[in-house]
Design an enzyme around this catalytic site. Structure first.
Site, PDB file in Angstrom:
ATOM      1  CB  THR A  59      22.060  -1.725   9.204  1.00  0.00           C
ATOM      2  OG1 THR A  59      22.684  -2.004  10.458  1.00  0.00           O
ATOM      3  CG2 THR A  59      23.104  -1.260   8.199  1.00  0.00           C
ATOM      4  CG  HIS A 104       7.976  -3.762  -4.872  1.00  0.00           C
ATOM      5  ND1 HIS A 104       7.076  -4.640  -5.418  1.00  0.00           N
ATOM      6  CD2 HIS A 104       7.524  -3.498  -3.624  1.00  0.00           C
ATOM      7  CE1 HIS A 104       6.122  -4.911  -4.520  1.00  0.00           C
ATOM      8  NE2 HIS A 104       6.371  -4.228  -3.435  1.00  0.00           N
ATOM      9  CB  SER A 144       6.287   0.266  -1.729  1.00  0.00           C
ATOM     10  OG  SER A 144       7.075  -0.889  -1.850  1.00  0.00           O
ATOM     11  N   GLY A 194       6.025  -0.799   1.573  1.00  0.00           N
ATOM     12  CA  GLY A 194       4.717  -0.171   1.755  1.00  0.00           C
ATOM     13  C   GLY A 194       3.972  -0.699   2.971  1.00  0.00           C
ATOM     14  CB  SER A 195       3.467  -4.105   4.340  1.00  0.00           C
ATOM     15  OG  SER A 195       2.925  -4.660   3.160  1.00  0.00           O
ATOM     16  CG  ASN A 228      -3.974  -3.005  -4.027  1.00  0.00           C
ATOM     17  OD1 ASN A 228      -4.748  -2.278  -3.387  1.00  0.00           O
ATOM     18  ND2 ASN A 228      -3.808  -4.275  -3.720  1.00  0.00           N
ATOM     19  CB  CYS A 248      -1.172  -9.263  -0.650  1.00  0.00           C
ATOM     20  SG  CYS A 248      -0.852  -7.769  -1.534  1.00  0.00           S
TER      21      CYS A 248
HETATM   22  C1  PLP Z   1       1.906  -3.231  -2.924  1.00  0.00           C
HETATM   23  C2  PLP Z   1       1.029  -2.424  -2.037  1.00  0.00           C
HETATM   24  C3  PLP Z   1       1.275  -2.353  -0.655  1.00  0.00           C
HETATM   25  C4  PLP Z   1       2.367  -3.158   0.009  1.00  0.00           C
HETATM   26  O1  PLP Z   1       3.642  -2.675  -0.313  1.00  0.00           O
HETATM   27  P1  PLP Z   1       4.921  -3.640  -0.054  1.00  0.00           P
HETATM   28  O2  PLP Z   1       6.084  -2.763  -0.367  1.00  0.00           O
HETATM   29  O3  PLP Z   1       4.778  -4.762  -1.023  1.00  0.00           O
HETATM   30  O4  PLP Z   1       4.866  -4.055   1.361  1.00  0.00           O
HETATM   31  C5  PLP Z   1       0.455  -1.559   0.103  1.00  0.00           C
HETATM   32  N1  PLP Z   1      -0.550  -0.857  -0.454  1.00  0.00           N
HETATM   33  C6  PLP Z   1      -0.819  -0.890  -1.770  1.00  0.00           C
HETATM   34  C7  PLP Z   1      -1.926  -0.061  -2.319  1.00  0.00           C
HETATM   35  C8  PLP Z   1      -0.038  -1.679  -2.607  1.00  0.00           C
HETATM   36  O5  PLP Z   1      -0.300  -1.710  -3.908  1.00  0.00           O
END
Ligand code: PLP
Length: 388
Positions: free
Chosen positions: A241, A205, A203, A74-75, A155, A328
């Site tokens: 990759t 996870h 993302s 996501g980042s 989040n 984070c």
């Molecule tokens: C977890 C999260 C991210 C970051 O995603 P990653 O895959 O951990 O880098 C960004 N934005 C929100 C709203 C999130 O909850």
């Protein structure tokens, strides 16, 4: 005594991989390890797996397979989305960007840097319920605005933003709209078409897929800027990759989340409401963020006079894993920027804990969370001689 219950209630930080996603991944971690860019037959098989995953993700998102770009999460997708819009804007001499004060750091820190590079950033306030006002968005748009970036759901406090309406406003003014849908994906409908989004991040996870894999959706005609330079993977827009097992796992997890969304949400929201009700009966308890316009699994609550960190540690000793604010920012001494944006004092913001539920939580666990929180709050208050 003896076998202590353990309860994972930190699903906004990350989620357990689903058995189906894990199973889908295993062959690609094992014998099907070839590089999907290789021309030989094993490479071709890996490329086929990536292609099938891309098509499956595109079907669930209601978009074209070629509108998806795999990222490391996501980042990275947020970074790439914002830089894409910033570059497109700069080419037309439009260097104004609108966002909200409660965005994820992977949005706010990119914008902060752009602020030092000649861009002007408008940070919108949110109401005390944690929702952005549509009128504020519309009022902030200027002739030189190149991007509005507002998350689909938060989040930390779980509030669901009116992303579709914001997208419509952006379309009306021909401004690019990006939404960070990382917390929302798999839990509410985030089809970019429905949200009028030109750019969207997710993302795996966060919806029971593997860590380290995400997606950038960029609408046809919006060419992602190259954040990572190198080989010609992802139509030359993102080098490196491809992480085949993770891509396959993400597609499986997202399909599973989409198919089960209504059923999972119903169950999770019922547990959430039960916990909220139980916790709010503790004197001095306060729920942060809108009561109803929030993700099914999110509970963000503070207890007067108690630090969230002490409560987190007390709950950990009961086997319950929660967080203060976001993972984070955990360990940061600063109070949550999201809670401060709701108008909370620093002290109130530092009293918050975030309990986030997911598909695998049970009613027994919900009851245990309430019971242990009440106990922990009582103990911490008696240590501090606090009366409530
Ligand atoms: C977890 C999260 C991210 C970051 O995603 P990653 O895959 O951990 O880098 C960004 N934005 C929100 C709203 C999130 O909850």
């Amino acid at each position: 005594m003896g076998n202590k219950m353990t309860v994972y209630a930190d699903n906004a930080a990350t989620t357990k991989i689903s058995p189906a996603a894990l199973k889908a991944m295993l062959p690609y971690l094992d014998e099907a390890y070839a590089n999907p860019s290789s021309i030989h037959s094993a490479g071709k098989a890996a490329a086929d797996a990536v292609y099938r995953a891309r098509v499956e993700l595109a079907e669930n998102l209601g978009c074209l397979p070629n509108e998806l770009y795999f990222t490391s999460g996501g980042s990275e997708a947020n970074n790439q989305a914002i830089l894409t819009a910033a570059e497109i804007g700069a080419a037309e001499n439009k260097k104004h960007i609108i966002t909200s004060k409660i965005e994820h750091p992977s949005v706010l820190r990119v914008l902060k840097r752009l602020g030092t590079q000649g861009y002007e950033i408008t940070l919108l306030d949110v109401g005390e319920n944690g929702i952005v006002s549509l009128a504020d968005v519309e009022r902030a748009i200027r002739p030189d605005t190149c991007l509005v970036t507002i998350m689909a759901a938060n989040n930390e406090i779980g509030t669901i933003q009116p992303a579709a309406e914001i997208g419509e406003i952006c379309r009306k003014f021909s401004v690019l709209f990006h939404t960070d849908a990382v917390s929302a994906a798999g839990y509410i409908d985030i089809k970019p078409g429905a949200l009028c989004a030109d750019l969207l991040s997710l993302s795996a996870h966060k919806f029971h897929g593997p860590k380290g894999i995400g997606l950038l959706y960029a609408k046809k005609g919006v060419m992602p800027s190259q954040l990572i330079l190198g080989g010609s993977q992802e139509r030359g827009r993102r080098a490196g990759t491809l992480n085949v097992p993770a891509i396959v796992g993400m597609a499986a997890a997202f399909s599973e989340a989409c198919v089960n969304m209504a059923k999972d949400n119903q169950k999770i929201a019922r547990l959430r409401d039960k916990i909220i009700e139980g916790l709010l009966s503790i004197p001095g308890a306060k729920l942060h963020g809108d009561r109803t316009r929030r993700l099914a699994g999110n509970i963000n609550v503070g207890f007067g006079g108690i630090s969230g960190e002490s409560l987190l540690l007390a709950l950990d000793s009961f086997g319950i894993m929660v967080s203060t604010g976001s993972a984070c920012e955990a360990g940061a001494a600063e109070p949550s920027h999201v809670l401060l944006a709701l108008g909370l004092s620093e002290k109130e913001a530092k009293s918050a804990i975030r309990i986030t539920l997911g598909r695998y939580n049970t009613e027994l666990e919900a009851n245990y969370i309430v019971e242990c929180t009440a106990k922990a709050v009582g103990r911490l208050r008696s240590i501090a001689n606090l009366e409530f």
